[in-house]
Structures are given as structure tokens and as C-alpha cells.
Design a protein around this motif. Structure first.
Motif, PDB file in Angstrom:
ATOM      1  N   LEU A   1      13.375  -6.156   4.141  1.00 15.08           N
ATOM      2  CA  LEU A   1      12.165  -6.051   4.943  1.00 15.08           C
ATOM      3  C   LEU A   1      11.887  -7.389   5.608  1.00 15.08           C
ATOM      4  N   ASP A   2      11.424  -7.341   6.864  1.00 13.86           N
ATOM      5  CA  ASP A   2      11.033  -8.572   7.530  1.00 13.86           C
ATOM      6  C   ASP A   2       9.544  -8.797   7.362  1.00 13.86           C
ATOM      7  N   SER A   3       8.977  -9.738   8.086  1.00 17.85           N
ATOM      8  CA  SER A   3       7.568 -10.095   7.895  1.00 17.85           C
ATOM      9  C   SER A   3       6.591  -8.984   8.309  1.00 17.85           C
ATOM     10  N   VAL A   4       7.039  -8.056   9.130  1.00 17.69           N
ATOM     11  CA  VAL A   4       6.175  -6.934   9.540  1.00 17.69           C
ATOM     12  C   VAL A   4       6.624  -5.618   8.898  1.00 17.69           C
ATOM     13  N   PHE A   5       7.497  -5.716   7.916  1.00 16.26           N
ATOM     14  CA  PHE A   5       8.020  -4.581   7.153  1.00 16.26           C
ATOM     15  C   PHE A   5       8.754  -3.599   8.037  1.00 16.26           C
TER      16      PHE A   5
ATOM     17  N   SER B   1       0.856  -1.192   0.000  1.00 19.78           N
ATOM     18  CA  SER B   1       0.000   0.000   0.000  1.00 19.78           C
ATOM     19  C   SER B   1       0.890   1.240   0.000  1.00 19.78           C
ATOM     20  N   TRP B   2       0.329   2.371  -0.382  1.00 19.69           N
ATOM     21  CA  TRP B   2       1.106   3.611  -0.405  1.00 19.69           C
ATOM     22  C   TRP B   2       1.535   4.021   0.988  1.00 19.69           C
ATOM     23  N   LYS B   3       0.695   3.754   1.978  1.00 19.86           N
ATOM     24  CA  LYS B   3       1.047   4.075   3.361  1.00 19.86           C
ATOM     25  C   LYS B   3       2.281   3.283   3.788  1.00 19.86           C
ATOM     26  N   LEU B   4       2.303   1.999   3.454  1.00 22.75           N
ATOM     27  CA  LEU B   4       3.437   1.162   3.811  1.00 22.75           C
ATOM     28  C   LEU B   4       4.678   1.536   3.010  1.00 22.75           C
ATOM     29  N   ARG B   5       4.508   1.886   1.752  1.00 22.04           N
ATOM     30  CA  ARG B   5       5.648   2.323   0.930  1.00 22.04           C
ATOM     31  C   ARG B   5       6.296   3.563   1.529  1.00 22.04           C
ATOM     32  N   LEU B   6       5.473   4.508   1.982  1.00 16.73           N
ATOM     33  CA  LEU B   6       6.022   5.726   2.595  1.00 16.73           C
ATOM     34  C   LEU B   6       6.730   5.410   3.902  1.00 16.73           C
ATOM     35  N   LYS B   7       6.193   4.459   4.675  1.00 14.22           N
ATOM     36  CA  LYS B   7       6.831   4.057   5.925  1.00 14.22           C
ATOM     37  C   LYS B   7       8.211   3.453   5.653  1.00 14.22           C
TER      38      LYS B   7
END
Length: 52
Positions: free
Chosen positions: A48-52, A11-17
């Protein structure tokens, strides 16, 4: 026949994180305390790990 794995795009939220975390890490590596320059900074080197 080779087995293929398919993943959902982030998701874009995760990409920004992830981008913010990578930027913080790069800022640390280039800080005056460490006095190093990291030249091999690319997307394939961001793990990245399983929880990013």
C-alpha cells in the motif's frame, strides 16, 4: 532501546477497498489473457502507498 511505531487500524471501509483491489488484481493475474497462476498471494505481499 528500540523505537516502536504505532499505527491506527484501518477503517472497515478502507479494508474493503483494499480487499476489492487485491481481488481485482488476482483476477487479472488469473485471466485467460495472461495464462498465469499466482501462488504466493498473501497479506504481506499486498503493498500500500500513502493513499492506500
Amino acid at each position: 532501546m528500540p523505537r516502536r511505531l504505532y499505527f491506527q487500524p484501518l477503517s472497515w471501509k478502507l479494508r474493503l477497498k483494499v480487499a476489492l483491489g487485491a481481488a481485482k488484481g488476482l483476477a487479472f493475474l488469473h485471466s485467460s489473457e495472461t495464462r498465469g497462476i499466482y501462488r504466493d498471494f498473501k497479506t504481506s505481499n499486498i503493498l500500500l502507498d500513502s493513499v492506500f
